[in-house]
Scaffold this motif. Structure first.
Motif, mmCIF file in Angstrom:
data_model
loop_
_atom_site.group_PDB
_atom_site.id
_atom_site.type_symbol
_atom_site.label_atom_id
_atom_site.label_comp_id
_atom_site.label_asym_id
_atom_site.label_seq_id
_atom_site.Cartn_x
_atom_site.Cartn_y
_atom_site.Cartn_z
ATOM 1 N N LYS A 90 31.811 -53.088 -67.101
ATOM 2 C CA LYS A 90 30.602 -53.005 -66.287
ATOM 3 C C LYS A 90 30.252 -54.359 -65.687
ATOM 4 O O LYS A 90 29.833 -54.456 -64.541
ATOM 5 C CB LYS A 90 29.440 -52.487 -67.133
ATOM 6 N N THR A 91 30.445 -55.422 -66.451
ATOM 7 C CA THR A 91 30.091 -56.772 -66.015
ATOM 8 C C THR A 91 30.979 -57.254 -64.873
ATOM 9 O O THR A 91 30.485 -57.721 -63.846
ATOM 10 C CB THR A 91 30.196 -57.765 -67.187
ATOM 11 N N THR A 92 32.297 -57.120 -65.046
ATOM 12 C CA THR A 92 33.233 -57.674 -64.060
ATOM 13 C C THR A 92 33.755 -56.640 -63.074
ATOM 14 O O THR A 92 34.370 -56.999 -62.084
ATOM 15 C CB THR A 92 34.447 -58.298 -64.769
ATOM 16 N N LYS A 93 33.548 -55.344 -63.379
ATOM 17 C CA LYS A 93 34.089 -54.224 -62.573
ATOM 18 C C LYS A 93 35.617 -54.190 -62.599
ATOM 19 O O LYS A 93 36.246 -53.524 -61.796
ATOM 20 C CB LYS A 93 33.593 -54.267 -61.124
ATOM 21 N N LYS A 94 36.230 -54.927 -63.529
ATOM 22 C CA LYS A 94 37.690 -54.953 -63.628
ATOM 23 C C LYS A 94 38.196 -53.734 -64.393
ATOM 24 O O LYS A 94 37.555 -53.258 -65.327
ATOM 25 C CB LYS A 94 38.162 -56.221 -64.327
ATOM 26 N N LEU A 95 39.363 -53.298 -63.985
ATOM 27 C CA LEU A 95 40.042 -52.197 -64.650
ATOM 28 C C LEU A 95 40.522 -52.655 -66.024
ATOM 29 O O LEU A 95 41.212 -53.664 -66.143
ATOM 30 C CB LEU A 95 41.256 -51.756 -63.818
ATOM 31 N N LEU A 96 40.130 -51.917 -67.060
ATOM 32 C CA LEU A 96 40.686 -52.159 -68.390
ATOM 33 C C LEU A 96 41.960 -51.335 -68.552
ATOM 34 O O LEU A 96 42.988 -51.860 -68.945
ATOM 35 C CB LEU A 96 39.663 -51.833 -69.469
ATOM 36 N N TRP A 97 41.878 -50.054 -68.235
ATOM 37 C CA TRP A 97 43.050 -49.186 -68.182
ATOM 38 C C TRP A 97 42.701 -47.865 -67.526
ATOM 39 O O TRP A 97 41.547 -47.491 -67.414
ATOM 40 C CB TRP A 97 43.697 -48.982 -69.543
ATOM 41 N N PHE A 98 43.748 -47.181 -67.076
ATOM 42 C CA PHE A 98 43.626 -45.895 -66.380
ATOM 43 C C PHE A 98 44.649 -44.962 -66.994
ATOM 44 O O PHE A 98 45.790 -45.361 -67.248
ATOM 45 C CB PHE A 98 43.907 -46.097 -64.882
ATOM 46 N N LEU A 99 44.260 -43.715 -67.225
ATOM 47 C CA LEU A 99 45.138 -42.719 -67.832
ATOM 48 C C LEU A 99 45.356 -41.571 -66.857
ATOM 49 O O LEU A 99 44.395 -41.033 -66.290
ATOM 50 C CB LEU A 99 44.503 -42.179 -69.117
ATOM 51 N N PHE A 100 46.635 -41.192 -66.673
ATOM 52 C CA PHE A 100 46.984 -39.998 -65.902
ATOM 53 C C PHE A 100 47.876 -39.122 -66.760
ATOM 54 O O PHE A 100 48.881 -39.589 -67.307
ATOM 55 C CB PHE A 100 47.725 -40.363 -64.609
ATOM 56 N N LEU A 101 47.506 -37.847 -66.899
ATOM 57 C CA LEU A 101 48.331 -36.857 -67.596
ATOM 58 C C LEU A 101 48.426 -35.614 -66.722
ATOM 59 O O LEU A 101 47.403 -35.056 -66.316
ATOM 60 C CB LEU A 101 47.735 -36.488 -68.953
ATOM 61 N N ASP A 102 49.645 -35.166 -66.463
ATOM 62 C CA ASP A 102 49.829 -34.020 -65.571
ATOM 63 C C ASP A 102 49.744 -32.671 -66.272
ATOM 64 O O ASP A 102 49.849 -31.637 -65.624
ATOM 65 C CB ASP A 102 51.151 -34.139 -64.805
ATOM 66 N N ASN A 103 49.548 -32.668 -67.582
ATOM 67 C CA ASN A 103 49.549 -31.402 -68.311
ATOM 68 C C ASN A 103 48.348 -31.249 -69.236
ATOM 69 O O ASN A 103 48.372 -30.433 -70.145
ATOM 70 C CB ASN A 103 50.833 -31.276 -69.118
ATOM 71 N N SER A 104 47.311 -31.994 -69.007
ATOM 72 C CA SER A 104 46.155 -32.007 -69.914
ATOM 73 C C SER A 104 45.023 -31.105 -69.445
ATOM 74 O O SER A 104 44.113 -30.828 -70.211
ATOM 75 C CB SER A 104 45.618 -33.427 -70.054
ATOM 76 N N ASN A 105 45.068 -30.691 -68.213
ATOM 77 C CA ASN A 105 43.934 -30.095 -67.513
ATOM 78 C C ASN A 105 42.910 -31.200 -67.249
ATOM 79 O O ASN A 105 42.984 -32.274 -67.834
ATOM 80 C CB ASN A 105 43.320 -28.930 -68.273
ATOM 81 N N PRO A 106 41.971 -30.939 -66.353
ATOM 82 C CA PRO A 106 40.986 -31.977 -66.023
ATOM 83 C C PRO A 106 40.173 -32.413 -67.234
ATOM 84 O O PRO A 106 39.902 -31.615 -68.133
ATOM 85 C CB PRO A 106 40.086 -31.284 -64.995
ATOM 86 N N PHE A 107 39.788 -33.681 -67.229
ATOM 87 C CA PHE A 107 38.893 -34.188 -68.267
ATOM 88 C C PHE A 107 37.454 -33.936 -67.810
ATOM 89 O O PHE A 107 37.107 -34.195 -66.656
ATOM 90 C CB PHE A 107 39.163 -35.663 -68.545
ATOM 91 N N CYS A 108 36.646 -33.421 -68.730
ATOM 92 C CA CYS A 108 35.304 -32.969 -68.357
ATOM 93 C C CYS A 108 34.179 -33.675 -69.106
ATOM 94 O O CYS A 108 33.009 -33.468 -68.781
ATOM 95 C CB CYS A 108 35.189 -31.467 -68.564
ATOM 96 N N ASP A 109 34.513 -34.499 -70.100
ATOM 97 C CA ASP A 109 33.477 -35.240 -70.811
ATOM 98 C C ASP A 109 34.131 -36.371 -71.585
ATOM 99 O O ASP A 109 35.334 -36.323 -71.889
ATOM 100 C CB ASP A 109 32.710 -34.332 -71.776
ATOM 101 N N VAL A 110 33.325 -37.365 -71.909
ATOM 102 C CA VAL A 110 33.818 -38.502 -72.691
ATOM 103 C C VAL A 110 32.695 -38.954 -73.622
ATOM 104 O O VAL A 110 31.518 -38.889 -73.267
ATOM 105 C CB VAL A 110 34.287 -39.656 -71.774
ATOM 106 N N GLU A 111 33.084 -39.359 -74.834
ATOM 107 C CA GLU A 111 32.152 -39.889 -75.817
ATOM 108 C C GLU A 111 32.743 -41.176 -76.377
ATOM 109 O O GLU A 111 33.960 -41.373 -76.320
ATOM 110 C CB GLU A 111 31.948 -38.899 -76.968
ATOM 111 N N LEU A 112 31.891 -42.006 -76.929
ATOM 112 C CA LEU A 112 32.350 -43.220 -77.585
ATOM 113 C C LEU A 112 31.862 -43.197 -79.026
ATOM 114 O O LEU A 112 30.667 -43.031 -79.284
ATOM 115 C CB LEU A 112 31.811 -44.465 -76.872
ATOM 116 N N PHE A 113 32.807 -43.309 -79.960
ATOM 117 C CA PHE A 113 32.513 -43.385 -81.387
ATOM 118 C C PHE A 113 33.085 -44.701 -81.892
ATOM 119 O O PHE A 113 34.301 -44.826 -82.040
ATOM 120 C CB PHE A 113 33.128 -42.211 -82.147
ATOM 121 N N GLY A 114 32.222 -45.694 -82.123
ATOM 122 C CA GLY A 114 32.702 -47.012 -82.519
ATOM 123 C C GLY A 114 33.517 -47.608 -81.392
ATOM 124 O O GLY A 114 33.017 -47.821 -80.292
#
Length: 145
Positions: A90-114
């Protein structure tokens, strides 16, 4: 070729993997049908990818969540069965990482635990991904179909 330029145009190579700002790609062998660790099967750099051979996938973000200094974006690729996820500082707007999977179906939610991202797919699968070590990705809930 620069991965950040591609991603800013909502495009990524049609390679299942984790993409990093320096151009490195950890190619993944992933099935969301079983609970398991996801294997890194190859390592590439975007400079070595022949885009005309692998192709590009258009994608869209469905949603975005803020977790402290992290921006998490999730969505789908152009074929409908693809899932995409992007983690930014958020601070630098730099990419930390990006994930692409062609067989996962769309991602619809994200949570952070620790320090673990839990990424939910429309097929019911849930992936657990360490923020600082995304190559230790695992399927913690298999797909419903």
């Amino acid at each position: 070729m620069n991965i950040c330029d591609l991603l800013s145009d909502y495009k990524c190579p049609d390679i299942n993997g984790l993409y990093y700002e320096n151009g490195d790609i950890a190619v993944l062998d992933c099935s969301t049908n079983v609970i398991s660790f996801v294997g890194v099967i190859d390592r590439l750099n975007i400079r070595d990818v022949k885009i005309h051979e692998v192709g590009l996938v258009d994608f869209d973000y469905f949603g975005e969540r803020l977790f402290g200094d992290l921006i998490a974006k999730y969505g789908e690729g152009s074929s409908g069965g693809d899932g995409i996820f992007c983690l930014l500082s958020k601070t630098t707007k730099k990419l930390l990482w990006f994930l692409f999977l062609d067989n996962s179906n769309p991602f619809c939610d994200v949570e952070l635990f620790g320090d673990e991202i839990h990424l939910h797919s429309t097929n019911g699968a849930v992936l657990s991904i360490p923020v600082d070590r995304p190559e230790f990705i695992k399927v913690i809930k298999a797909s419903d179909f």
